[in-house]
Design a protein around this motif. Structure first.
Motif, short mmCIF file in Angstrom:
data_model
loop_
_atom_site.label_atom_id
_atom_site.label_comp_id
_atom_site.label_asym_id
_atom_site.label_seq_id
_atom_site.Cartn_x
_atom_site.Cartn_y
_atom_site.Cartn_z
N ILE A 269 -31.36 42.92 49.82
CA ILE A 269 -31.75 41.60 49.34
C ILE A 269 -33.26 41.41 49.24
CG2 ILE A 269 -29.63 40.43 50.04
CD1 ILE A 269 -31.12 39.42 52.53
N THR A 270 -34.03 42.12 50.04
CA THR A 270 -35.48 41.96 49.97
C THR A 270 -36.24 43.26 49.77
OG1 THR A 270 -35.64 42.06 52.40
CG2 THR A 270 -35.49 39.86 51.38
N ALA A 271 -35.77 44.37 50.32
CA ALA A 271 -36.49 45.64 50.24
C ALA A 271 -36.21 46.34 48.91
CB ALA A 271 -36.09 46.55 51.39
N PRO A 272 -37.23 46.96 48.32
CA PRO A 272 -36.99 47.75 47.09
C PRO A 272 -36.21 49.00 47.40
CG PRO A 272 -39.26 48.03 47.84
CD PRO A 272 -38.65 46.97 48.72
N ALA A 273 -35.53 49.51 46.42
CA ALA A 273 -34.77 50.75 46.60
C ALA A 273 -35.72 51.90 46.90
CB ALA A 273 -33.96 51.06 45.35
N PRO A 274 -35.27 52.86 47.71
CA PRO A 274 -36.13 54.00 48.07
C PRO A 274 -36.75 54.67 46.85
CG PRO A 274 -34.13 54.03 49.39
CD PRO A 274 -33.95 52.93 48.37
N ALA A 275 -38.04 54.98 46.99
CA ALA A 275 -38.82 55.63 45.93
C ALA A 275 -38.96 54.78 44.68
CB ALA A 275 -38.24 57.01 45.58
N GLY A 276 -38.56 53.50 44.78
CA GLY A 276 -38.68 52.61 43.63
C GLY A 276 -37.83 53.04 42.46
N GLU A 277 -36.64 53.58 42.75
CA GLU A 277 -35.83 54.14 41.66
C GLU A 277 -35.40 53.08 40.65
OE1 GLU A 277 -32.45 54.26 40.69
OE2 GLU A 277 -31.82 52.68 42.07
N GLY A 278 -35.17 51.86 41.10
CA GLY A 278 -34.81 50.79 40.16
C GLY A 278 -35.96 50.45 39.23
N GLY A 279 -37.16 50.41 39.78
CA GLY A 279 -38.34 50.16 38.98
C GLY A 279 -38.61 51.28 37.99
N ALA A 317 -42.61 55.38 41.81
CA ALA A 317 -41.87 55.17 40.56
C ALA A 317 -42.72 55.51 39.35
CB ALA A 317 -41.39 53.71 40.48
N ILE A 318 -43.98 55.13 39.38
CA ILE A 318 -44.89 55.44 38.27
C ILE A 318 -45.02 56.96 38.12
CG2 ILE A 318 -47.30 55.33 37.51
CD1 ILE A 318 -47.37 52.49 38.80
N LYS A 319 -45.14 57.66 39.24
CA LYS A 319 -45.26 59.12 39.17
C LYS A 319 -43.97 59.76 38.66
CE LYS A 319 -47.17 59.46 43.41
NZ LYS A 319 -47.89 60.05 44.57
N GLU A 320 -42.83 59.17 39.01
CA GLU A 320 -41.55 59.68 38.52
C GLU A 320 -41.44 59.52 37.01
OE1 GLU A 320 -37.58 60.62 37.61
OE2 GLU A 320 -38.86 61.25 39.27
N VAL A 321 -41.89 58.38 36.49
CA VAL A 321 -41.77 58.10 35.06
C VAL A 321 -42.81 58.86 34.23
CG1 VAL A 321 -41.96 56.28 33.29
CG2 VAL A 321 -40.78 55.82 35.46
N PHE A 322 -44.04 58.91 34.72
CA PHE A 322 -45.14 59.40 33.91
C PHE A 322 -45.58 60.83 34.22
CE2 PHE A 322 -45.35 54.82 33.60
CZ PHE A 322 -45.60 54.62 32.25
N GLY A 323 -45.07 61.41 35.29
CA GLY A 323 -45.44 62.78 35.61
C GLY A 323 -46.94 62.94 35.79
#
Length: 413
Positions: A269-279, A317-323
């Protein structure tokens, strides 16, 4: 069906850095903090001692006194910012076009100040003394309703409530309304006035707020010594317009909006998903929606709240998306100066995103002093950067696992 192109033709804001866009933006690019000692509630009662408040706001500069008295503070902000945005766009709303002009303005919390005041009245004096305007002042959709009434906009009218993702979801959803042909113009963004006793108490209770007593350093996104966000208030509204409609009336175009996506964490309900996978999924989907590759993005206006998990996971999350490109693009958090406006954050950050494109300048992340090994991107530390910018991404993440991303592009024929 071919997607209609949508551009930004007007901007309006009421923020802790100024009661208009020009003042706010000038302070943003000069690295000025809007955080001050907490005054709207008794700071002695809370561990949080600072906030990004709007001082000396006079709603009568934008509306009649009797109308202002029927609106909670968040709605007053929304109406003021919308009036300024439409004026900036030089759009005339008439009987001929009113049904094609819509409003999509959200709020994460709505009329908390009204609720607290009227509940006190109820306890002390009974239900007969509760204002007949209590419910219309309280409900979050009344910002959109009052903006529609004030402007005479009779088209698509809606309100998003997705916590801190509200402003970005509102703009993204309004973009899609125009893109699919249900409106020619949408007035959209977010508004919030959460600096009340119960709101501050609630965020203090879940340890989300910074307890740093120094207003100048309390909001410090991505810094190793960050300890929570600083609550802010205000509204950010933009005018979105179908391209041919804008060109036909000779409107100034700040930028084009080309991508939008929203995802859910389904995690906490408050914490982001690990490693920001949703973002990361939201960013990837927004790039896909805009027909972009990751290496085309120049700047990300990050959610960047100055909380431990948010900043770390958004970086991941940014590093996951943009390499590898993640280390080449600029990332900054304007919350370092505005504080966190909750449901209004995405609205004002959309304005900062289009102005970054229009003026070729990237806002800084101020108060960045101690690098965090887990936050190792280019956060444009402490000083704005002159740079030609073609594409900007803006992220917003909210309680409940809401993730929203919008993408703007420099307008070209």
């Amino acid at each position: 069906m071919e997607k209609r192109r949508v551009v930004v033709t007007g901007i309006g804001a009421v923020t802790p850095l100024g009661k208009d866009v020009d003042t706010t933006w000038n302070n943003i690019i000069n690295g000025v903090s809007g955080v001050k000692p907490l005054t709207r509630v008794n700071a002695d009662e809370y561990p949080a001692k600072v906030a990004a408040e709007i001082r000396d706001f006079n709603p009568e500069d934008f509306m009649e006194k009797k109308e202002a008295r029927k609106m909670d503070r968040f709605t007053q902000f929304a109406v003021a910012a919308s009036i300024m945005a439409v004026k900036d766009s030089k759009l005339e709303i008439t009987d001929k076009n009113a049904e094609r002009v819509g409003v999509w303005v959200g709020s994460g919390i709505g009329g908390m100040e009204t609720f607290e005041q009227q509940y006190e009245t109820f306890l002390k004096r009974g239900y007969r003394r509760v204002s007949p305007f209590f419910v219309p002042m309280l409900i979050p959709d009344m910002a959109a309703g009052q903006v529609s009434i004030t402007l005479g906009a009779k088209g698509f009218n809606s309100c998003t409530v997705t916590a801190c993702a509200t402003g970005t979801n509102s703009i993204g959803d309004a973009f899609k309304v125009i893109q699919r042909g249900e409106a020619d113009v949408m007035v959209s963004g977010g508004a919030e006035a959460p600096i009340t006793r119960m709101s501050v108490a609630g965020f203090c209770a879940n340890t989300a707020l910074s307890t740093n007593t120094d207003p100048q350093t309390a909001s410090r996104p991505f810094d190793k010594n960050r300890d929570g966000f600083v609550m802010g208030e205000g509204a950010g509204i933009i005018v979105l317009e179908e391209l041919e409609h804008a060109l036909a009336r000779g409107a100034k175009i700040y930028a084009e909006i080309i991508g939008y996506a929203a995802t859910g964490d389904a995690y906490h309900i408050t914490a982001p998903a690990p490693a920001g996978e949703g973002g990361s999924r939201a960013m990837k989907a927004a790039l896909h929606d805009g027909g972009l590759t990751p290496d085309e993005v120049d700047y990300i206006n990050a959610h960047g709240t100055s909380t431990d998990y948010n900043d770390k996971y958004e970086t991941m999350a940014i590093k996951e998306v943009f390499g590898e490109h993640a280390y080449k693009l600029a990332v900054s958090s304007t919350k370092s100066m505005t504080g966190h406006l909750l449901g209004a954050a995405g609205g004002i950050e959309a304005i900062f995103s289009v102005l970054a494109i229009d003026e070729g300048i990237i806002p800084p992340t101020i108060n960045y002093e101690t690098p965090d090994p887990e936050c190792d991107l280019d956060y444009v530390p402490n000083k704005a950067r002159k740079q030609d910018i073609d594409i900007v991404m803006s992220n917003s993440l909210g309680f409940g696992g809401h993730n929203a991303t919008i993408v703007f592009k420099k307008y070209q024929d």
